[in-house]
Scaffold this active site. Structure first.
Site, PDB file in Angstrom:
ATOM      1  N   TYR A 134       0.834  -1.206   0.000  1.00 31.41           N
ATOM      2  CA  TYR A 134       0.000   0.000   0.000  1.00 31.41           C
ATOM      3  C   TYR A 134       0.870   1.259   0.000  1.00 31.41           C
ATOM      4  O   TYR A 134       0.657   2.175  -0.806  1.00 31.41           O
ATOM      5  CB  TYR A 134      -0.914  -0.020   1.230  1.00 31.41           C
ATOM      6  CG  TYR A 134      -1.861   1.160   1.328  1.00 31.41           C
ATOM      7  CD1 TYR A 134      -3.007   1.228   0.535  1.00 31.41           C
ATOM      8  CD2 TYR A 134      -1.618   2.202   2.219  1.00 31.41           C
ATOM      9  CE1 TYR A 134      -3.879   2.305   0.635  1.00 31.41           C
ATOM     10  CE2 TYR A 134      -2.484   3.276   2.323  1.00 31.41           C
ATOM     11  CZ  TYR A 134      -3.612   3.330   1.528  1.00 31.41           C
ATOM     12  OH  TYR A 134      -4.479   4.401   1.616  1.00 31.41           O
TER      13      TYR A 134
HETATM   14  N1  LIG Z   1      -9.668   6.282   4.713  1.00 31.89           N
HETATM   15  C1  LIG Z   1      -8.403   6.618   4.954  1.00 31.89           C
HETATM   16  O1  LIG Z   1      -7.975   6.692   6.099  1.00 31.89           O
HETATM   17  C2  LIG Z   1      -7.491   6.928   3.815  1.00 31.89           C
HETATM   18  C3  LIG Z   1      -6.275   7.533   4.123  1.00 31.89           C
HETATM   19  C4  LIG Z   1      -5.395   7.826   3.094  1.00 31.89           C
HETATM   20  C5  LIG Z   1      -5.738   7.524   1.786  1.00 31.89           C
HETATM   21  N2  LIG Z   1      -6.928   6.918   1.520  1.00 31.89           N
HETATM   22  C6  LIG Z   1      -7.211   6.598   0.118  1.00 31.89           C
HETATM   23  O2  LIG Z   1      -8.427   7.216  -0.253  1.00 31.89           O
HETATM   24  C7  LIG Z   1      -9.106   6.396  -1.215  1.00 31.89           C
HETATM   25  C8  LIG Z   1     -10.508   6.114  -0.728  1.00 31.89           C
HETATM   26  O3  LIG Z   1     -10.433   5.421   0.514  1.00 31.89           O
HETATM   27  P1  LIG Z   1     -11.745   5.122   1.381  1.00 31.89           P
HETATM   28  O4  LIG Z   1     -11.321   5.185   2.790  1.00 31.89           O
HETATM   29  O5  LIG Z   1     -12.844   5.950   0.867  1.00 31.89           O
HETATM   30  O6  LIG Z   1     -11.952   3.581   1.002  1.00 31.89           O
HETATM   31  P2  LIG Z   1     -13.329   2.778   0.808  1.00 31.89           P
HETATM   32  O7  LIG Z   1     -12.941   1.348   0.923  1.00 31.89           O
HETATM   33  O8  LIG Z   1     -14.391   3.318   1.704  1.00 31.89           O
HETATM   34  O9  LIG Z   1     -13.729   3.118  -0.695  1.00 31.89           O
HETATM   35  C9  LIG Z   1     -12.969   2.671  -1.772  1.00 31.89           C
HETATM   36  C10 LIG Z   1     -13.890   2.461  -2.958  1.00 31.89           C
HETATM   37  O10 LIG Z   1     -13.088   2.017  -4.069  1.00 31.89           O
HETATM   38  C11 LIG Z   1     -13.834   1.021  -4.745  1.00 31.89           C
HETATM   39  N3  LIG Z   1     -12.953   0.149  -5.525  1.00 31.89           N
HETATM   40  C12 LIG Z   1     -12.038  -0.727  -5.045  1.00 31.89           C
HETATM   41  N4  LIG Z   1     -11.463  -1.392  -6.052  1.00 31.89           N
HETATM   42  C13 LIG Z   1     -12.021  -0.931  -7.203  1.00 31.89           C
HETATM   43  C14 LIG Z   1     -11.833  -1.229  -8.582  1.00 31.89           C
HETATM   44  N5  LIG Z   1     -10.962  -2.176  -8.980  1.00 31.89           N
HETATM   45  N6  LIG Z   1     -12.553  -0.539  -9.505  1.00 31.89           N
HETATM   46  C15 LIG Z   1     -13.456   0.399  -9.099  1.00 31.89           C
HETATM   47  N7  LIG Z   1     -13.676   0.719  -7.798  1.00 31.89           N
HETATM   48  C16 LIG Z   1     -12.972   0.067  -6.872  1.00 31.89           C
HETATM   49  C17 LIG Z   1     -14.545   0.252  -3.630  1.00 31.89           C
HETATM   50  O11 LIG Z   1     -15.632  -0.515  -4.132  1.00 31.89           O
HETATM   51  C18 LIG Z   1     -14.965   1.373  -2.696  1.00 31.89           C
HETATM   52  O12 LIG Z   1     -16.245   1.865  -3.027  1.00 31.89           O
HETATM   53  C19 LIG Z   1      -8.256   5.151  -1.396  1.00 31.89           C
HETATM   54  O13 LIG Z   1      -7.443   5.300  -2.531  1.00 31.89           O
HETATM   55  C20 LIG Z   1      -7.425   5.126  -0.138  1.00 31.89           C
HETATM   56  O14 LIG Z   1      -6.218   4.438  -0.332  1.00 31.89           O
HETATM   57  C21 LIG Z   1      -7.811   6.616   2.505  1.00 31.89           C
END
Ligand SMILES: NC(=O)c1ccc[n+]([C@@H]2O[C@H](COP(=O)([O-])OP(=O)(O)OC[C@H]3O[C@@H](n4cnc5c(N)ncnc54)[C@H](O)[C@@H]3O)[C@@H](O)[C@H]2O)c1
Length: 227
Positions: A134
């Site tokens: 990641y």
């Molecule tokens: N939540 C956190 O703490 C955090 C922190 C830093 C970065 N991020 C990044 O922010 C982004 C969103 O995170 P989140 O917390 O909303 O996660 P989440 O799991 O709530 O949402 C992620 C979404 O991506 C979709 N997804 C996954 N694989 C896919 C694919 N192959 N094609 C299309 N859609 C796909 C999932 O179905 C889901 O709806 C991610 O890239 C994550 O790495 C999150």
């Protein structure tokens, strides 16, 4: 008054993507969510370049892209990770993001206006232990953002990333209380962030108010980031 902008939000049915979709709609944009999960406006797997190209073509003019689709990948010591886990993590977090970005950039450049915001992570700057794939994938997102931002700097297409610390979304719902406590202890504000707080930053990054930033990585970490 800005014209109505059309936005694609990948990962738009959950967490940060969903919050961004809600915020952009409230701000007057036309939003199309791309996701593999139920409830998406367009069901598409970002790992499939042909499917992405076809989906973007059906949307038509795209002014704004928010790359939020992502997965955590293996949460274990580096030595225990498998090539398959690395491939899966990079397929979504890096190549998926590349496919959607490649599909929208030519049209944005042609029209001389575009805003791209990608979800990187503090993990891509700091490196989180036991999240090697990641962390590496998010460092790749930062490198791509810096490169593409410079490449398109004079086109009107501004390309930025954000680096959140822990935000309260389904992605973190499976963290044990101990892991969550550790991650929160790294944050000087002493709390996790909210999706709406991230959406507020993104709303500015995709607006006309953004005029002199590209290839940048915006911290949203309650003070955790040290650079
Ligand atoms: N939540 C956190 O703490 C955090 C922190 C830093 C970065 N991020 C990044 O922010 C982004 C969103 O995170 P989140 O917390 O909303 O996660 P989440 O799991 O709530 O949402 C992620 C979404 O991506 C979709 N997804 C996954 N694989 C896919 C694919 N192959 N094609 C299309 N859609 C796909 C999932 O179905 C889901 O709806 C991610 O890239 C994550 O790495 C999150």
């Amino acid at each position: 008054m800005s014209p109505t902008r059309r936005a694609i939000v990948t990962g738009g049915t959950s967490g940060l993507g969903e919050a961004c979709a809600v915020r952009l709609r409230a701000d007057g944009a036309e939003v199309v969510t791309f996701d593999v999960s139920p409830g998406a406006d367009v069901t598409v797997d970002v790992r499939d370049p042909a499917a992405v190209d076809a989906a973007v073509a059906r949307v038509g003019t795209v002014d704004i892209l928010i790359n939020s689709a992502g997965i955590v990948g293996p949460n274990k010591p580096f030595a225990d990770t498998t090539p398959e886990e690395w491939r899966t993590t990079f397929d979504v977090n890096v190549f998926g993001l590349v496919h959607v970005t490649r599909a929208v950039v030519p049209g944005m450049v042609e029209r001389g206006w575009g805003r791209i915001v990608s979800m990187a992570s503090m993990a891509g700057k700091d490196g989180n232990p036991n999240l090697s794939a990641y962390s590496a994938s998010k460092a790749a997102v930062i490198g791509l953002t810096k490169s593409l931002g410079k490449e398109l700097a004079k086109t009107g297409v501004l390309v930025n990333a954000i680096a959140p610390a822990v935000i309260a979304t389904p992605m973190n719902a499976t963290n044990t209380p101990e892991v969550l406590a550790h991650l929160t202890s790294l944050i000087p504000m002493g709390r996790v962030g909210l999706p709406e707080e991230v959406a507020a930053l993104v709303a500015w990054l995709v607006s006309d108010e953004l005029s002199f930033s590209t290839g940048a990585v915006y911290d949203i970490s309650g003070g955790r980031a040290t650079y």
